[in-house]
Write a protein that holds these residues in place. Structure first.
Motif, PDB file in Angstrom:
ATOM      1  N   THR A  68       0.821  -1.213   0.000  1.00 38.27           N
ATOM      2  CA  THR A  68       0.000   0.000   0.000  1.00 38.27           C
ATOM      3  C   THR A  68       0.853   1.260   0.000  1.00 38.27           C
ATOM      4  N   ASP A 109       0.205   1.728  -9.346  1.00 34.93           N
ATOM      5  CA  ASP A 109      -0.988   1.354 -10.109  1.00 34.93           C
ATOM      6  C   ASP A 109      -2.234   1.745  -9.334  1.00 34.93           C
ATOM      7  N   LYS A 110      -3.301   2.023 -10.085  1.00 34.74           N
ATOM      8  CA  LYS A 110      -4.566   2.378  -9.451  1.00 34.74           C
ATOM      9  C   LYS A 110      -5.708   1.912 -10.343  1.00 34.74           C
ATOM     10  N   THR A 114      -8.896   0.887  -5.653  1.00 40.42           N
ATOM     11  CA  THR A 114      -7.676   0.708  -4.858  1.00 40.42           C
ATOM     12  C   THR A 114      -6.458   1.199  -5.620  1.00 40.42           C
ATOM     13  N   SER A 115      -5.380   1.374  -4.881  1.00 40.84           N
ATOM     14  CA  SER A 115      -4.092   1.706  -5.479  1.00 40.84           C
ATOM     15  C   SER A 115      -3.018   0.918  -4.748  1.00 40.84           C
ATOM     16  N   TRP A 116      -1.899   0.692  -5.419  1.00 37.76           N
ATOM     17  CA  TRP A 116      -0.807  -0.048  -4.816  1.00 37.76           C
ATOM     18  C   TRP A 116       0.508   0.318  -5.494  1.00 37.76           C
TER      19      TRP A 116
END
Length: 130
Positions: A68, A109-110, A114-116
């Motif tokens: 995260t 990335d998104k 969510t994003s990570w």
């Protein structure tokens, strides 16, 4: 061999403490908690003799270490590298003749929800059935 490689990584307590059992080949289920590792076979080369395949394989594997935050993705990647870089030995019926780190990339990335962060590491792994 793919299951054995995942289990080899999970047998490393510092890495397992970060990811639990969240290590998969090719994809993670949507909404999976982070941090995690997704592994991909980039290439595999089987050795042959005049009698056929010798059993020895050289495989390039990409490890996408996700988190995260950039720091959590990097912590997973560093624990992965500590376990795998230069590793040789027998595990789960396979002889790992050498694992060598070959590259690194990072990205963000998104999707809609969510994003990570991802810290990708590549390794060339030499193995054969024990």
């Amino acid at each position: 061999m793919q299951t054995k490689l995942a289990n080899l990584l999970l047998a490393h307590a510092p890495l397992a403490a970060l990811i639990g059992n969240r290590i998969q080949w090719d994809t993670l289920p949507q909404g999976s908690p982070q941090p995690s590792i997704v592994m991909y076979v980039v290439s595999g080369v089987t050795d042959y003799t005049m009698q056929g395949a010798s059993g020895y394989v050289q495989m390039r594997v990409q490890f996408d270490c996700r988190g995260t935050t950039a720091a959590s993705a990097r912590a997973v990647a560093e624990a992965l590298e500590a376990r795998l870089s230069g590793f040789s030995g027998t595990f789960g019926g396979y002889k790992f003749q050498g694992a060598f780190m070959q590259g690194q990339r990072t990205r963000f990335d998104k999707d809609s929800a969510t994003s990570w962060f991802t810290d990708s590491r590549d390794a060339v792994i030499h193995w054969a059935p024990a």
